[in-house]
Design a protein around this motif. Structure first.
Motif, PDB file in Angstrom:
ATOM      1  N   GLY A 103       2.034  11.175 -73.580  1.00 30.41           N
ATOM      2  CA  GLY A 103       1.181  10.757 -74.617  1.00 30.41           C
ATOM      3  C   GLY A 103      -0.384  11.233 -74.358  1.00 30.41           C
ATOM      4  O   GLY A 103      -0.579  12.300 -73.637  1.00 30.41           O
ATOM      5  N   LYS A 104      -1.282  10.591 -74.831  1.00 37.68           N
ATOM      6  CA  LYS A 104      -2.561  10.844 -74.946  1.00 37.68           C
ATOM      7  C   LYS A 104      -3.254  10.913 -73.672  1.00 37.68           C
ATOM      8  O   LYS A 104      -3.871  11.648 -73.089  1.00 37.68           O
ATOM      9  N   SER A 105      -2.865   9.879 -72.751  1.00 37.45           N
ATOM     10  CA  SER A 105      -3.272   9.735 -71.409  1.00 37.45           C
ATOM     11  C   SER A 105      -2.900  10.803 -70.418  1.00 37.45           C
ATOM     12  O   SER A 105      -3.720  11.776 -69.722  1.00 37.45           O
ATOM     13  N   ARG A 106      -1.630  11.053 -70.725  1.00 39.82           N
ATOM     14  CA  ARG A 106      -1.044  12.336 -69.606  1.00 39.82           C
ATOM     15  C   ARG A 106      -1.588  13.678 -70.106  1.00 39.82           C
ATOM     16  O   ARG A 106      -2.136  14.403 -69.117  1.00 39.82           O
ATOM     17  N   PHE A 107      -1.966  13.892 -71.287  1.00 41.28           N
ATOM     18  CA  PHE A 107      -2.719  15.112 -71.826  1.00 41.28           C
ATOM     19  C   PHE A 107      -4.004  15.235 -71.148  1.00 41.28           C
ATOM     20  O   PHE A 107      -4.360  16.249 -70.644  1.00 41.28           O
ATOM     21  N   ALA A 108      -4.689  13.985 -71.388  1.00 39.77           N
ATOM     22  CA  ALA A 108      -6.024  13.897 -70.792  1.00 39.77           C
ATOM     23  C   ALA A 108      -6.151  14.050 -69.414  1.00 39.77           C
ATOM     24  O   ALA A 108      -7.367  14.866 -68.809  1.00 39.77           O
ATOM     25  N   GLU A 109      -5.026  13.493 -68.800  1.00 38.21           N
ATOM     26  CA  GLU A 109      -5.041  13.658 -67.267  1.00 38.21           C
ATOM     27  C   GLU A 109      -4.866  15.147 -66.811  1.00 38.21           C
ATOM     28  O   GLU A 109      -5.578  15.641 -65.775  1.00 38.21           O
ATOM     29  N   GLU A 110      -3.824  15.788 -67.508  1.00 33.18           N
ATOM     30  CA  GLU A 110      -3.561  17.105 -67.156  1.00 33.18           C
ATOM     31  C   GLU A 110      -5.045  18.062 -67.197  1.00 33.18           C
ATOM     32  O   GLU A 110      -5.159  18.971 -66.436  1.00 33.18           O
ATOM     33  N   ILE A 111      -5.560  17.740 -68.277  1.00 33.11           N
ATOM     34  CA  ILE A 111      -6.988  18.649 -68.501  1.00 33.11           C
ATOM     35  C   ILE A 111      -8.037  18.373 -67.382  1.00 33.11           C
ATOM     36  O   ILE A 111      -8.623  19.273 -66.847  1.00 33.11           O
ATOM     37  N   ALA A 112      -8.160  16.977 -67.040  1.00 27.69           N
ATOM     38  CA  ALA A 112      -8.925  16.817 -66.027  1.00 27.69           C
ATOM     39  C   ALA A 112      -8.086  17.310 -64.600  1.00 27.69           C
ATOM     40  O   ALA A 112      -9.321  17.914 -63.861  1.00 27.69           O
ATOM     41  N   HIS A 113      -7.391  17.455 -64.528  1.00 25.99           N
ATOM     42  CA  HIS A 113      -6.574  17.991 -63.138  1.00 25.99           C
ATOM     43  C   HIS A 113      -6.748  19.244 -63.167  1.00 25.99           C
ATOM     44  O   HIS A 113      -7.310  19.904 -62.090  1.00 25.99           O
ATOM     45  N   ARG A 114      -6.605  20.019 -64.252  1.00 19.06           N
ATOM     46  CA  ARG A 114      -6.904  21.503 -64.216  1.00 19.06           C
ATOM     47  C   ARG A 114      -8.355  22.045 -64.017  1.00 19.06           C
ATOM     48  O   ARG A 114      -8.594  23.087 -63.872  1.00 19.06           O
ATOM     49  N   SER A 115      -9.108  21.082 -64.448  1.00 18.90           N
ATOM     50  CA  SER A 115     -10.547  21.515 -64.422  1.00 18.90           C
ATOM     51  C   SER A 115     -10.987  21.675 -62.961  1.00 18.90           C
ATOM     52  O   SER A 115     -11.821  22.638 -62.885  1.00 18.90           O
ATOM     53  N   GLY A 116     -10.150  21.317 -61.952  1.00 19.93           N
ATOM     54  CA  GLY A 116     -11.033  21.635 -60.589  1.00 19.93           C
ATOM     55  C   GLY A 116     -12.087  20.941 -60.020  1.00 19.93           C
ATOM     56  O   GLY A 116     -12.384  21.122 -59.089  1.00 19.93           O
ATOM     57  N   LYS A 117     -12.646  20.068 -60.974  1.00 19.91           N
ATOM     58  CA  LYS A 117     -13.827  19.399 -60.581  1.00 19.91           C
ATOM     59  C   LYS A 117     -13.152  18.014 -60.227  1.00 19.91           C
ATOM     60  O   LYS A 117     -12.105  17.584 -60.260  1.00 19.91           O
ATOM     61  N   LYS A 118     -14.133  17.362 -59.526  1.00 21.97           N
ATOM     62  CA  LYS A 118     -14.056  15.820 -58.889  1.00 21.97           C
ATOM     63  C   LYS A 118     -13.890  14.984 -60.215  1.00 21.97           C
ATOM     64  O   LYS A 118     -14.728  15.011 -61.105  1.00 21.97           O
ATOM     65  N   VAL A 119     -12.952  14.154 -60.274  1.00 24.28           N
ATOM     66  CA  VAL A 119     -12.450  13.268 -61.489  1.00 24.28           C
ATOM     67  C   VAL A 119     -12.717  11.772 -61.242  1.00 24.28           C
ATOM     68  O   VAL A 119     -12.624  11.136 -60.066  1.00 24.28           O
ATOM     69  N   ILE A 120     -13.596  11.377 -61.913  1.00 29.54           N
ATOM     70  CA  ILE A 120     -13.887   9.774 -62.043  1.00 29.54           C
ATOM     71  C   ILE A 120     -12.967   9.346 -63.227  1.00 29.54           C
ATOM     72  O   ILE A 120     -13.558   9.598 -64.457  1.00 29.54           O
ATOM     73  N   TYR A 121     -12.114   8.431 -62.952  1.00 26.82           N
ATOM     74  CA  TYR A 121     -11.281   8.118 -63.992  1.00 26.82           C
ATOM     75  C   TYR A 121     -11.693   6.574 -64.345  1.00 26.82           C
ATOM     76  O   TYR A 121     -11.698   5.810 -63.381  1.00 26.82           O
ATOM     77  N   ILE A 122     -11.963   6.634 -65.730  1.00 24.99           N
ATOM     78  CA  ILE A 122     -12.499   5.149 -65.970  1.00 24.99           C
ATOM     79  C   ILE A 122     -11.255   4.266 -66.703  1.00 24.99           C
ATOM     80  O   ILE A 122     -10.923   4.766 -67.976  1.00 24.99           O
ATOM     81  N   ALA A 123     -10.907   3.231 -66.264  1.00 27.89           N
ATOM     82  CA  ALA A 123      -9.657   2.726 -66.709  1.00 27.89           C
ATOM     83  C   ALA A 123     -10.096   1.253 -67.376  1.00 27.89           C
ATOM     84  O   ALA A 123     -10.752   0.305 -66.893  1.00 27.89           O
ATOM     85  N   THR A 124      -9.838   1.174 -68.720  1.00 23.92           N
ATOM     86  CA  THR A 124     -10.398   0.095 -69.252  1.00 23.92           C
ATOM     87  C   THR A 124      -9.202  -0.765 -69.787  1.00 23.92           C
ATOM     88  O   THR A 124      -9.800  -1.591 -70.470  1.00 23.92           O
ATOM     89  N   ALA A 125      -8.186  -0.499 -69.639  1.00 24.87           N
ATOM     90  CA  ALA A 125      -7.064  -1.314 -70.360  1.00 24.87           C
ATOM     91  C   ALA A 125      -6.754  -2.590 -69.295  1.00 24.87           C
ATOM     92  O   ALA A 125      -7.090  -2.688 -68.178  1.00 24.87           O
ATOM     93  N   GLN A 126      -6.438  -3.772 -69.928  1.00 22.88           N
ATOM     94  CA  GLN A 126      -6.153  -4.799 -69.398  1.00 22.88           C
ATOM     95  C   GLN A 126      -4.852  -5.372 -69.470  1.00 22.88           C
ATOM     96  O   GLN A 126      -3.911  -4.994 -70.521  1.00 22.88           O
ATOM     97  N   ALA A 127      -4.191  -5.778 -68.366  1.00 30.74           N
ATOM     98  CA  ALA A 127      -2.769  -6.285 -68.345  1.00 30.74           C
ATOM     99  C   ALA A 127      -2.765  -7.565 -69.138  1.00 30.74           C
ATOM    100  O   ALA A 127      -2.297  -8.700 -68.305  1.00 30.74           O
ATOM    101  N   ASP A 128      -2.529  -7.703 -70.193  1.00 32.36           N
ATOM    102  CA  ASP A 128      -2.384  -8.991 -70.967  1.00 32.36           C
ATOM    103  C   ASP A 128      -0.854  -9.229 -70.902  1.00 32.36           C
ATOM    104  O   ASP A 128      -0.836 -10.581 -71.167  1.00 32.36           O
TER     105      ASP A 128
END
Length: 75
Positions: free
Chosen positions: A1-26
């Protein structure tokens, strides 16, 4: 889905990634989804769990770094 798509873009960038996780386990379903997301992230990514933060704050705190903001719902 959307998360995987965004993660792939970040991974392919070759840059240092800072992943900001905002979901709560309700509930159990969210706990499972969050666990799966954590397991597929590369170990060298920095993860910040910020449940009520605004991703624009991090652009100031971490200039020049690839950022991936995760929203609880709707992104």
């Amino acid at each position: 889905g959307k998360s995987r798509f965004a993660e792939e873009i970040a991974h392919r960038s070759g840059k240092k990634v800072i992943y900001i996780a905002t979901a709560q386990a309700d509930d159990l379903e969210m706990k499972v989804r969050i666990r799966k997301h954590k397991e597929r992230r590369p170990k060298n990514w920095i993860t910040i769990e910020q449940f009520c933060g605004d991703e624009f704050v991090y652009k100031k705190e971490f200039p020049g770094k690839e950022e991936l903001a995760k929203a609880k719902k709707g992104l």
